[in-house]
Design a protein around this motif. Sequence first.
Motif, PDB file in Angstrom:
ATOM      1  N   LEU A 131      27.266  55.550  33.118  1.00 11.83           N
ATOM      2  CA  LEU A 131      26.793  54.554  33.846  1.00 11.83           C
ATOM      3  C   LEU A 131      25.762  54.818  34.687  1.00 11.83           C
ATOM      4  O   LEU A 131      25.628  55.753  35.318  1.00 11.83           O
ATOM      5  N   ASP A 132      24.648  53.838  34.918  1.00 13.00           N
ATOM      6  CA  ASP A 132      23.600  53.846  35.832  1.00 13.00           C
ATOM      7  C   ASP A 132      24.112  53.102  37.120  1.00 13.00           C
ATOM      8  O   ASP A 132      23.561  53.414  38.162  1.00 13.00           O
ATOM      9  N   VAL A 133      24.942  52.078  36.868  1.00 14.37           N
ATOM     10  CA  VAL A 133      25.294  51.326  37.948  1.00 14.37           C
ATOM     11  C   VAL A 133      26.712  50.849  38.053  1.00 14.37           C
ATOM     12  O   VAL A 133      27.163  50.643  36.970  1.00 14.37           O
ATOM     13  N   LEU A 134      27.345  50.623  39.094  1.00 17.38           N
ATOM     14  CA  LEU A 134      28.766  50.265  39.140  1.00 17.38           C
ATOM     15  C   LEU A 134      28.618  49.140  40.101  1.00 17.38           C
ATOM     16  O   LEU A 134      28.318  49.158  41.211  1.00 17.38           O
ATOM     17  N   PHE A 135      29.126  47.927  39.700  1.00 19.79           N
ATOM     18  CA  PHE A 135      29.011  46.671  40.491  1.00 19.79           C
ATOM     19  C   PHE A 135      30.640  46.344  40.910  1.00 19.79           C
ATOM     20  O   PHE A 135      31.249  46.105  39.927  1.00 19.79           O
ATOM     21  N   LEU A 136      30.883  46.596  42.082  1.00 19.33           N
ATOM     22  CA  LEU A 136      32.351  46.307  42.618  1.00 19.33           C
ATOM     23  C   LEU A 136      32.370  44.855  42.903  1.00 19.33           C
ATOM     24  O   LEU A 136      32.045  44.058  43.526  1.00 19.33           O
ATOM     25  N   ARG A 137      33.217  44.152  41.885  1.00 16.46           N
ATOM     26  CA  ARG A 137      33.261  42.766  41.827  1.00 16.46           C
ATOM     27  C   ARG A 137      34.638  42.385  41.997  1.00 16.46           C
ATOM     28  O   ARG A 137      35.059  40.950  41.604  1.00 16.46           O
ATOM     29  N   ASN A 138      35.626  43.320  42.080  1.00 15.75           N
ATOM     30  CA  ASN A 138      36.907  42.895  42.356  1.00 15.75           C
ATOM     31  C   ASN A 138      37.164  42.523  43.886  1.00 15.75           C
ATOM     32  O   ASN A 138      36.571  42.929  44.583  1.00 15.75           O
ATOM     33  N   ASN A 139      38.279  41.433  43.841  1.00 20.66           N
ATOM     34  CA  ASN A 139      38.619  40.910  45.313  1.00 20.66           C
ATOM     35  C   ASN A 139      39.715  41.256  45.891  1.00 20.66           C
ATOM     36  O   ASN A 139      40.886  40.968  45.347  1.00 20.66           O
ATOM     37  N   PRO A 140      39.891  42.284  46.743  1.00 18.82           N
ATOM     38  CA  PRO A 140      41.182  42.706  47.302  1.00 18.82           C
ATOM     39  C   PRO A 140      42.157  41.561  47.761  1.00 18.82           C
ATOM     40  O   PRO A 140      43.419  41.746  47.645  1.00 18.82           O
ATOM     41  N   THR A 141      41.549  40.620  48.242  1.00 21.01           N
ATOM     42  CA  THR A 141      42.391  39.412  48.884  1.00 21.01           C
ATOM     43  C   THR A 141      43.340  38.700  47.695  1.00 21.01           C
ATOM     44  O   THR A 141      44.159  37.949  48.159  1.00 21.01           O
ATOM     45  N   GLU A 142      42.713  39.044  46.443  1.00 18.99           N
ATOM     46  CA  GLU A 142      43.314  38.160  45.385  1.00 18.99           C
ATOM     47  C   GLU A 142      44.586  39.136  44.813  1.00 18.99           C
ATOM     48  O   GLU A 142      45.164  38.564  43.808  1.00 18.99           O
ATOM     49  N   GLU A 143      44.764  40.061  45.344  1.00 16.73           N
ATOM     50  CA  GLU A 143      45.751  40.779  44.710  1.00 16.73           C
ATOM     51  C   GLU A 143      47.370  40.537  45.103  1.00 16.73           C
ATOM     52  O   GLU A 143      47.129  39.976  46.503  1.00 16.73           O
ATOM     53  N   ASN A 144      48.206  40.666  44.428  1.00 14.92           N
ATOM     54  CA  ASN A 144      49.550  40.038  44.769  1.00 14.92           C
ATOM     55  C   ASN A 144      50.313  41.290  45.471  1.00 14.92           C
ATOM     56  O   ASN A 144      49.885  42.528  45.417  1.00 14.92           O
ATOM     57  N   ALA A 145      51.554  40.994  46.060  1.00 12.92           N
ATOM     58  CA  ALA A 145      52.175  41.880  46.799  1.00 12.92           C
ATOM     59  C   ALA A 145      52.614  43.175  45.765  1.00 12.92           C
ATOM     60  O   ALA A 145      52.765  44.350  46.436  1.00 12.92           O
ATOM     61  N   ASN A 152      31.587  36.245  52.903  1.00 16.35           N
ATOM     62  CA  ASN A 152      32.487  36.930  52.011  1.00 16.35           C
ATOM     63  C   ASN A 152      31.475  37.995  51.311  1.00 16.35           C
ATOM     64  O   ASN A 152      30.601  37.948  50.940  1.00 16.35           O
ATOM     65  N   VAL A 153      31.830  39.255  51.604  1.00 16.97           N
ATOM     66  CA  VAL A 153      31.105  40.615  51.214  1.00 16.97           C
ATOM     67  C   VAL A 153      31.791  41.303  49.991  1.00 16.97           C
ATOM     68  O   VAL A 153      31.289  42.165  49.495  1.00 16.97           O
ATOM     69  N   LEU A 154      33.181  40.744  49.842  1.00 15.91           N
ATOM     70  CA  LEU A 154      34.005  41.485  48.782  1.00 15.91           C
ATOM     71  C   LEU A 154      33.514  41.190  47.510  1.00 15.91           C
ATOM     72  O   LEU A 154      33.483  41.872  46.659  1.00 15.91           O
ATOM     73  N   SER A 155      33.537  39.868  47.232  1.00 15.09           N
ATOM     74  CA  SER A 155      33.497  39.299  45.799  1.00 15.09           C
ATOM     75  C   SER A 155      33.180  37.836  45.923  1.00 15.09           C
ATOM     76  O   SER A 155      33.666  36.952  45.338  1.00 15.09           O
TER      77      SER A 155
END
Length: 351
Positions: A86-100, A302-305
């Motif tokens: 890969l040339d680029v990795l775009f971090l688009r996961n949102n940690p706040t949307e993960e469940n317990a 919002n910087v995460l996603s």
Amino acid sequence: MKIGFVLNSFNTESCGTSIILMNKACQMGHSVYALDVEDFVFSNRSYMEVYSYKIKKCKELSSPQDCLDQLKDLNLTKRKISLRELDVLFLRNNPTEENATRYWAEHAGIAFGRLAQQEGILVLNDAYGLSEAFIDKLYFEELPKCIKPASIITRYKNEILEFWNKHDKKMILKPLQGSGGKNVYLINKKEKNINQIIDAISEQGYIIAQEYLPEVEDSGDIRVIMMNGKLLEENGEKALIGRINKNKEEFRSNFKVGATATNSQLTPAIEEIIKLTSPRLIRDGLFFVGLDIVKDKLIEINVLSPGGLGRFKDIGLPDFAKTVITAIERKLYYKKKYNGRFSNRELATMD
């Protein structure tokens, strides 16, 4: 360009900003790979690998839904590749949307993003910058006071009640870590369950009590999309979108709780907020960011996603995806021509 998009999970993904960007990159002739936050394979004796799914070549008029349908295919099979493909990795996961039950996933994308940067992959947003801004509501508090409403962050009920009294018994309560308007409350003089609400939110951690801005009742808020520390624009159109909830019983302006999109103007107050926010975003390598503004105050960052690209078409604006992908192309061009003389953080917000 070979670009990988890190998502929370294919199963929970919807036709939002990430899918729009993936589809546009594919339409523009790039190789697009999708991976969940759980798909990294690290060895301290060789290059990092990832399990990923390569999006099938998009037709010129393909829609984001076509792209999402590929990810939802029950027969989908991921293939293990070296991250260096890969040339680029775009971090688009949102940690706040993960469940317990997926607490392990909250930091995983950023942590593996840092390792990817060490292997020379261009990572957006800069993973070290994201680490510093991981609790984005605390990151928000590091911005100049003049552009923010009054607030307090605490787990002490007496501190929250004192803040409430100082602000005429009207405030917004929300968890320090959260998104989409979830568990956000307007507390006024009539609220009889304030103690129970404070107790319920405190079970999730720290609480933010924020000054209530009455302007939100009539005009809602405005989502501003920032790229490279500037207001995102495409062909003279600006990435500003109003969010108004017509339900008078609902004070929140998030799309997830029923708000509708409206056209908005770039006011001097919004320009001032952008001007004062920009240097910090550039310094921290935060390429793609969302700002939420009520009149002359920034209420959230919002910087995460950051999302919202799919809503611009509702008000006659472009989805801005082409401009975002073109900006990534330029970063990769600079990276190759300068042969490592710019850091990932510098490239991340380089125009």
